[in-house]
Scaffold this motif. Structure first.
Motif, PDB file in Angstrom:
ATOM      1  N   UNK A 171     113.667  25.452 -19.211  1.00  0.00           N
ATOM      2  CA  UNK A 171     113.562  25.565 -20.674  1.00  0.00           C
ATOM      3  C   UNK A 171     113.504  27.062 -20.978  1.00  0.00           C
ATOM      4  N   UNK A 194     109.427  23.248 -16.957  1.00  0.00           N
ATOM      5  CA  UNK A 194     108.897  24.611 -16.901  1.00  0.00           C
ATOM      6  C   UNK A 194     109.963  25.565 -17.427  1.00  0.00           C
ATOM      7  N   UNK A 195     109.634  26.842 -17.431  1.00  0.00           N
ATOM      8  CA  UNK A 195     110.513  27.828 -18.063  1.00  0.00           C
ATOM      9  C   UNK A 195     111.801  28.058 -17.287  1.00  0.00           C
ATOM     10  N   UNK A 196     111.879  27.588 -16.032  1.00  0.00           N
ATOM     11  CA  UNK A 196     113.157  27.683 -15.326  1.00  0.00           C
ATOM     12  C   UNK A 196     114.168  26.696 -15.897  1.00  0.00           C
TER      13      UNK A 196
END
Lengths: 766, 152
Positions: free
Chosen positions: A684, A680-682
């Motif tokens: 990436x 997830x964006x945490x």
């Protein structure tokens, strides 16, 4: 060009007035904003002047566009092209997506004479000419209809926006008043197109995208927003190591959970195969189903909860041999160490060159994920011998044939509807996602099934950016400092494209007498695919970093060095370099800890004169004591020939700079036992508003006005990374040969920074 | 399952679903308000931003059971006719590209300007942490600056 004669059908009359023509409650956009889709009818509908153009009695012109809209404005551009010749009022123009089903049934209403697929940009020369011709043809038939109504010679009629005017008498008719008659008129010959100097709209006006008013109200229908009566939801999980297999699962553990209807298995062996030879745009290779399992429920949250609770075991398969990212890098280095790559460009004899300073380096880019903000998804209804699917595809011509192949259903019974697309960047070109949607939906026939990949599933089941590792070596001429020999081998995996590498004019123009460029392949179980400007996004970084190192080694200013290296090449490249540098204040003093870097490349035809889009960027970068990189300003100069919508081009370049900057600074997915670690964006990171350069200056001064309107979305992916990397070198003296830059330690003491002098050794000679 | 009553865009709504269902999916799947977007599910991307009792929140982090009596405004309710000054500027300045993040971006920007009529660039940076993969940030900032200039 005889595409027009081949394609007479597109211009022929088909004044047919049908109502609706919609199946299964998915109503047409007209009259039902918000709950309907942007896709056009699957059969002739409304008052048509061709399958492309419908003119309603109230003058509203609907242009049916085969190009999907992924944010680049291609849909709007095609409508603009038609408008230029049709002469209608732009405020009365709307666009919808052409039906691939209709295209198939009618034998090519939208594809013949075009590139044989539905994808692409709005100013491709063949497409643009046909859209202009369609507009011109419709205009002349409207004039002929008005002439017949008034019983006057057609040459006495002129057009105003959406109006037909009889010059001698001043009588007027609206387009909508004669559209039905115009639809029945057949012209003896196709009208000639205006010359570009007569254009009043293209290249003059810069309208925003047609779909913005709906978009800002939240009414745009992306794939994930499709609503159908009786629809159910599926949450999907595929083998974590790509190519692995479902070993066991226990559906009984979740079947009693609220809303759960079924647990279905995706077995690649159950792909039915197309009953006729498929004409998929990119072929079907790389679209194979992945072993997986899905929970189907009344609502997505129920499906996701049950999937999370489902006991599953996987056989990892051969992908597990890639135990870590380092194992992949080791394999790449081992291949390059053999120096047995396939030569793809050769001049002179690099082995015979000796003497002179040697510049050598190993450069690499990692696997990256497209990270479209709309997670992968799609909706399909499979019934007996028919299928209907609603897909956020980047290419209907690919998606359609993948659906046919997965279900085995005859193409005339297959309907695929194009939704809006919440970001593509190449991820939705191959339609492997469409195949998974159908693989799930066909296990639950009779109900529309919306299949949604979670963000984690989207990120871990990518078709990743092709990672490239290149060994470059140059021997510099003692007098000029330019390379007298360059040799390199670029290792990639799967589809290897040469853009930014073997097509760079440094190596093709003859200025370097001895060149040997090779490629080699790393077979990898982790699947790669198209990521914005495939391969070019790696090669340009590598080549332009290497060239910068040569300049520094030669003691020549990096701008001046590139100008000399391009001395035998098109002026447009030198213009881009000079203008970007001048606008950026190249050579002007900077604070300690800051630097400017420059880079240039061309997508997709660097080796050809007056082709592709050449783009140069100068980045102004500051590196803090802690090693934090901030990009303060980017100046862009480019040559795509001409531009049809200046603001659309500017927007694409701004966005491309930020996308490419994120690639260089932040992006890498890592591998553990064949599976992707980041979910997830945490894990990436993506640049936020606070991190984006405050100044992205797009300069139009380098346009050559050569007669082409080249694509613009990919080109920025080349120069931004190396421009920033080269600026970091100027700021810190540290040369970054791999991305993402955030994984390099650039910290240094205040004393170090105070002693940094910058490394440009000569001043500009021009 | 539990029935929860709350208001969405000024209308009284009642939803019967698992109490743990995030507001995001309540809006999208139960109330057919699909303007609010799923991007990450972990409050990282901001695509699902709505106004809850007057403040911007990621709707993926609000559970149905905590919504009793709440007042929710989504992109569909930001204005009656899509004519909020930010919506108009977003169109005029051609801000969106693919547009998927823009509902959340608009809701975050509207919340910022409601609370701070003259935000500095640092205020904008702090309030809008939404992810836009297309890279529309320069235009988002420009539109907010324009909004401030036009509103003052």
């Amino acid at each position: 060009m005889n595409d027009l004669s081949m394609d007479r059908r597109s211009f022929l009359v088909s004044a047919t007035v049908f109502a609706g023509g919609m199946a299964l409650g998915a109503a047409r956009a007209a009259g039902q904003p918000g709950r309907s889709g942007p896709w056009g009818a699957d059969a002739p509908a409304g008052i048509e002047l061709s399958p492309w153009i419908e003119i309603a009695p109230d003058d509203v012109v609907t242009v049916r566009v085969p190009t999907p809209e992924i944010g680049n404005g291609a849909m709007t551009q095609v409508a603009m092209n038609v408008t230029e010749e049709l002469g209608c009022d732009w405020s009365k123009v709307r666009a919808e997506f052409a039906s691939i089903h209709r295209d198939f049934v009618e034998g090519g209403s939208y594809t013949s004479g075009f590139l044989p697929f539905f994808s692409g940009h709005g100013t491709d020369p063949v497409r643009m000419k046909q859209a202009l011709q369609l507009g011109a043809s419709a205009r002349e038939r409207l004039k002929a209809a008005a002439a017949a109504r008034w019983k006057v010679p057609v040459d006495e009629i002129e057009t105003r926006p959406s109006l037909l005017v009889h010059q001698p008498t001043g009588r007027k008719l609206r387009f909508g008043e004669v559209a039905a008659e115009a639809g029945r008129i057949k012209l003896a010959a196709e009208p000639a197109l205006k010359s570009q100097s007569e254009w009043t709209f293209l290249g003059k006006a810069s309208p925003g995208k047609l779909n913005l008013p709906e978009m800002v109200k939240g009414e745009t229908v992306y794939g994930i927003d499709v609503q159908l009566p009786g629809m159910v939801y599926a949450a999907l999980m595929q083998a974590p190591a790509q190519g692995g297999r479902l070993k066991s699962h226990q559906p009984e553990a979740v079947l009693r959970m609220p809303g759960v209807r079924a647990v279905v298995v995706v077995d690649p062996a159950k792909t039915k195969g197309a009953p006729v030879k498929p004409k998929a745009t990119f072929g079907l290779q790389g679209t194979a189903a992945q072993s997986g399992v899905a929970v189907i429920a009344d609502h997505y949250w129920q499906a996701k909860m049950a999937l999370d609770a489902l006991p599953v075991e996987w056989d990892a398969g051969p992908g597990a041999q890639w135990t870590s990212t380092e194992a992949i890098n080791e394999a790449r280095r081992a291949i390059l160490a053999k120096a047995a790559g396939k030569s793809i460009r050769k001049a002179g004899d690099v082995d015979a060159v000796s003497g002179g300073k040697v510049v050598e380096g190993l450069y690499a880019t990692p696997l990256c994920e497209n990270a479209t903000l709309e997670p992968l998804n799609g909706t399909a209804l499979v019934t007996g011998d028919a299928v209907e699917a609603w897909l956020p595809s980047q290419d209907q011509g690919q998606a359609f044939w993948v659906v046919v192949d997965e279900t085995g259903i005859a193409p005339e019974k297959v309907k695929v509807h194009q939704t809006y697309v919440g970001g593509g960047f190449g991820r939705r070109t191959l339609s492997d996602d469409a195949r998974m949607v159908l693989a799930v939906a066909k296990e639950y026939p009779g109900k529309p099934v919306k299949v949604i990949w979670s963000r984690e599933e989207t990120m871990r089941q990518g078709r990743y950016r092709n990672p490239v590792m290149t060994r470059f070596k140059a021997i510099l001429d003692e007098q000029t400092g330019l390379p007298k020999a360059v040799s390199a081998e670029a290792n990639a995996t799967g589809m290897a494209l040469p853009m930014g590498y073997a097509d760079m004019p440094y190596f093709t123009s003859g200025i370097i007498p001895n060149v040997r460029l090779a490629t080699s392949d790393l077979p990898l179980n982790i699947l790669t695919g198209a990521y914005r400007a495939p391969c070019y996004n790696s090669h340009a970084f590598i080549t332009e970093t290497f060239i910068d190192e040569c300049a520094i080694a030669a003691g020549i200013d990096p701008l001046e060095y590139r100008l000399r290296l391009l001395g035998k090449w098109d002026k447009s490249w030198s213009d881009c370099l000079k203008i970007a540098a001048e606008k950026a204040g190249w050579g002007k003093p900077l604070t300690k800890g800051e630097g400017r870097g420059i880079a240039i490349s061309n997508w997709p035809k660097g080796a050809l004169r007056n082709e592709g889009t050449t783009m140069c960027m100068v980045a102004h970068v500051a590196v803090s004591e802690e090693g934090t990189i901030s990009v303060k300003q980017v100046d862009v100069a480019f040559d795509c020939g001409r531009v049809a919508n200046q603001d659309a081009v500017r927007a694409q370049i701004e966005g491309g700079v930020i996308f490419g900057l994120n690639t260089a600074l932040n992006e890498e997915v890592t591998v553990k036992d064949g599976a992707i670690v980041e979910g997830n964006f945490d894990e990436y990171p993506i640049l936020r508003l606070a991190d984006a350069p405050r100044l992205i200056n797009v300069h139009f001064d380098a346009l050559s006005n050569n007669d082409r309107f080249e694509m613009i979305g990919e080109a920025p992916m080349g120069p931004i990374g190396p421009a920033v990397g080269n600026a970091i070198f100027q700021a810190t003296g540290k040369r970054l040969r791999t991305t993402p830059f955030r994984k390099h330690d650039l910290s240094r003491t205040a004393a170090d920074i105070a002693s940094e002098t910058g490394v440009v050794v000569t001043s500009l000679s021009r | 399952m539990a029935t929860v009553r709350f208001r969405v865009n000024g209308k009284a709504r009642s939803v019967d679903a698992d109490p743990s269902t995030p507001l995001l999916w309540v809006l999208r799947d139960h109330l057919q308000l699909t303007g609010t977007k799923y991007g990450c599910g972990i409050a990282q991307c901001g695509a699902c931003t709505v106004h809850l009792n007057g403040g911007a929140v990621p709707s993926c982090q609000v559970r149905l059971e905590d919504l009793s009596g709440a007042d929710v405004v989504t992109i569909e309710g930001l204005s009656k006719q899509g004519d909020h000054f930010l919506q108009k500027l977003w169109v005029e300045l051609n801000v969106p590209q693919c547009g998927y993040c823009q509902a959340g971006m608009l809701m975050a920007a509207a919340d910022l300007l409601k609370k701070n009529a003259r935000p500095s660039d640092a205020d904008i940076d702090g309030a809008l942490s939404n992810i836009c993969r297309c890279g529309t940030y320069p235009r988002v900032r420009m539109a907010i600056h324009r909004a401030v200039a036009e509103q003052s």
